[in-house]
Design a protein around this motif. Structure first.
Motif, mmCIF file in Angstrom:
data_model
loop_
_atom_site.group_PDB
_atom_site.id
_atom_site.type_symbol
_atom_site.label_atom_id
_atom_site.label_comp_id
_atom_site.label_asym_id
_atom_site.label_seq_id
_atom_site.Cartn_x
_atom_site.Cartn_y
_atom_site.Cartn_z
ATOM 1 N N GLN A 113 15.755 -43.557 9.235
ATOM 2 C CA GLN A 113 14.490 -44.120 9.745
ATOM 3 C C GLN A 113 14.727 -44.930 11.011
ATOM 4 O O GLN A 113 13.959 -44.830 11.979
ATOM 5 N N ILE A 114 15.767 -45.738 10.995
ATOM 6 C CA ILE A 114 16.063 -46.569 12.165
ATOM 7 C C ILE A 114 16.378 -45.689 13.369
ATOM 8 O O ILE A 114 15.861 -45.913 14.482
ATOM 9 N N CYS A 115 17.219 -44.685 13.166
ATOM 10 C CA CYS A 115 17.605 -43.807 14.280
ATOM 11 C C CYS A 115 16.407 -43.063 14.835
ATOM 12 O O CYS A 115 16.272 -42.866 16.049
ATOM 13 N N SER A 154 11.051 -56.026 18.003
ATOM 14 C CA SER A 154 10.869 -54.755 17.290
ATOM 15 C C SER A 154 9.648 -54.795 16.378
ATOM 16 O O SER A 154 9.191 -55.857 15.974
ATOM 17 N N GLU A 172 14.531 -45.141 17.095
ATOM 18 C CA GLU A 172 15.171 -45.279 18.398
ATOM 19 C C GLU A 172 14.852 -44.128 19.320
ATOM 20 O O GLU A 172 14.799 -44.295 20.540
ATOM 21 N N GLY A 173 14.680 -42.937 18.759
ATOM 22 C CA GLY A 173 14.355 -41.804 19.612
ATOM 23 C C GLY A 173 15.076 -40.523 19.237
ATOM 24 O O GLY A 173 14.824 -39.474 19.818
ATOM 25 N N PHE A 174 15.984 -40.586 18.266
ATOM 26 C CA PHE A 174 16.671 -39.368 17.870
ATOM 27 C C PHE A 174 15.726 -38.452 17.112
ATOM 28 O O PHE A 174 14.916 -38.895 16.301
ATOM 29 N N GLN A 175 15.854 -37.145 17.378
ATOM 30 C CA GLN A 175 14.962 -36.194 16.713
ATOM 31 C C GLN A 175 15.622 -35.531 15.514
ATOM 32 O O GLN A 175 14.965 -35.114 14.575
#
Lengths: 363, 136
Positions: free
Chosen positions: A29-31, A118, A34-37
């Motif tokens: 969820q955190i990643c 955040s 951040e923007g990772f798909q």
């Protein structure tokens, strides 16, 4: 980067797996935030593992600082101290200060900044409280039952001894025993404890007067068993049952053996080896043991059959080997005069057969 | 005297700030659930009935993970832009941002975590070798 696989099995690993899975979800969820798909599976697992280790490290250092101060429960300052230690490698403003207070630590202010910047990102699922504690049914204590413990050395707050019926051998007790055993087995399966194995059958060695009771019980059981199975019956004592006396044959009396022994010495004469003579002596000494064996006159004499020359082709080798064996056996035991004569007769014939066989072999 | 008083006042301020901060923690819900953090803290021996401290740890871990993820993302983007520069005809071949072991290991190195990942797993020791030099 996962833990050494195969070391932990059963409940422990299942618990662990569940917790790790939740950590993985949280990290994902955190990643994603951040923007990772998408993630590589191994990298996600690695990052989750590192996050878990981070949590454990904070806990460890906080606990360490609390114990250092002589406390068992950690407080906020221990935590902040632990956080500072971990962030020391990365560096934060105020790390190099000589006079510093934990309350004004920059680590905390950094966290504060992070929160303000955040957004709220709650966990995707709702988790129950774990690990789930099962209610263990404890055996009742002496106080619970209202019983007086047998003996001063046993405190009353200990679990009570099981009912004597459960371990004493009696017809009705067997049923109760099986019940008790089954209950234990069920409990064992529920809790998965291997220690229950040791408690399966309580030993009837304690308790006053139980010793006498068990002795009679054992005897009673023995008697019952003998009625059913004759092989389990207790052995008969001497003179209990009348049996017919054993009649020894006259030939096996001591006198006969001595005579034969003297004969044997004469026939062999100087040819007898010293080793054999000692054997004969031992035979004479162990006279009683040889009552049942066939010696001297009772043993059937060895008869040698000699056929025509033609048949020697097929059976010559066997004959020779047989004769050799017979010679060996005859030399070990006491022999009659007639056997000796036959032996003398056999010798020239033997030499003849050997020559013939050799002749045939050459052909 | 004045100096000491100032110091004590300063300390009170700091402490009050801390308590305020801890109170504010209850409003914020960290991504790491309380149960998870409590479980791992209990494993290492951390004992505290206060929920706010658990939240503090959760937030700290979240901050740590997000920082690592940000660094890894930057590495990933940097690599993608490098690839695109070489071949302009293909428009951003792979727009998907994937968290790879390579980026992760680069990002973690700054945090003191050395992550080494084997590049591939071979079936046998002679896989990928020259057929001439391979022992049959």
């Amino acid at each position: 980067m996962s833990d050494g696989g195969g070391q932990k099995t059963t409940n422990q690993s299942r618990n662990d797996e569940f917790v790790r899975a939740t950590a993985r979800i949280a990290v994902a969820q955190i990643c994603e935030n951040e923007g990772f798909q998408s993630f590589q599976q191994s990298s996600l697992e690695t990052l989750a593992d590192i996050a878990v280790r981070y949590i454990r490290e904070i806990g460890k250092t906080a606990h360490f600082y609390a114990s250092l101060a002589g406390r068992t429960e950690s407080n906020a300052f221990d935590l902040i101290h632990g956080l500072e230690d971990l962030n020391l490698t990365r560096g934060f403003s105020g790390a190099s200060d000589i006079h510093w207070s934990l309350a004004a630590s920059n680590t905390v202010s950094e966290i504060r900044q992070y929160i303000s910047l955040s957004e709220d990102l709650p966990f995707a699922y709702s988790l129950p409280r774990f690990p789930v504690l099962r209610e263990r049914k404890l055996p009742p204590t002496f106080i619970d039952i209202g019983e007086e413990p047998p003996g001063e050395h046993i405190p009353a707050w200990l679990p009570a001894f099981p009912d004597p019926i459960t371990y004493r051998h009696s017809a009705c007790a067997i049923e109760k025993e099986s019940e008790y055993g089954v209950e234990l087995v069920r409990e064992q399966r529920k809790e998965g404890l291997s220690s229950m194995n040791m408690v399966q059958r309580p030993e009837p060695n304690y308790g006053e007067g139980a010793g006498l009771a068990t002795d009679s019980g054992v005897a009673f059981k023995a008697r019952r068993a003998s009625e059913i199975n004759p092989f389990l019956a207790p052995p008969l004592q001497f003179g209990e049952k009348e049996v017919s006396p054993v009649v020894l044959p006259s030939k096996l009396s001591e006198k006969a053996v001595v005579v034969n022994r003297a004969l044997a010495m004469e026939t062999f004469g100087p040819g007898v080896e010293t080793g054999r003579s000692s054997l004969f002596e031992s035979v004479g000494g162990k006279n009683n043991n040889y009552n049942n064996n066939n010696i001297s006159g009772t043993r059937p004499a060895v008869r040698l059959k000699f056929r025509s020359g033609r048949k020697f082709l097929a059976t010559s080798m066997d004959m020779i080997s047989q004769n050799h064996e017979v010679e060996k056996i005859a030399s070990c035991f006491e022999m009659d005069e007639e056997e000796d004569e036959e032996k003398r007769r056999a010798k020239p014939i033997l030499t003849e057969t050997m020559e013939i066989s050799r002749g045939f072999a050459q052909l | 005297m004045n100096h000491v008083q100032q110091q004590s006042d300063g300390r009170k301020d700091e402490e009050s700030a801390l308590t305020e901060f801890l109170a504010s923690l209850m409003d914020y819900t960290p991504t790491f659930p309380d149960e998870l953090v409590e479980h791992y803290m209990a494993k290492s021996g951390f004992q505290c009935p206060d929920v706010r401290l658990i939240r503090l740890v959760a937030v700290a871990t979240q901050k740590f993970v997000s920082e690592v993820a940000t660094d890894a993302l930057q590495h990933c983007k940097a690599r993608q832009s490098a690839v695109v520069k070489d071949k302009r005809d293909k428009q951003g071949k792979d727009k998907r941002l994937i968290l790879t072991m390579e980026d992760l290991s680069k990002a973690l190195r700054e945090y003191g975590v050395n992550l080494k990942h084997p590049e591939y797993f071979a079936e046998s020791p002679s896989t990928g070798m020259d057929p001439a030099s391979r022992d049959e």
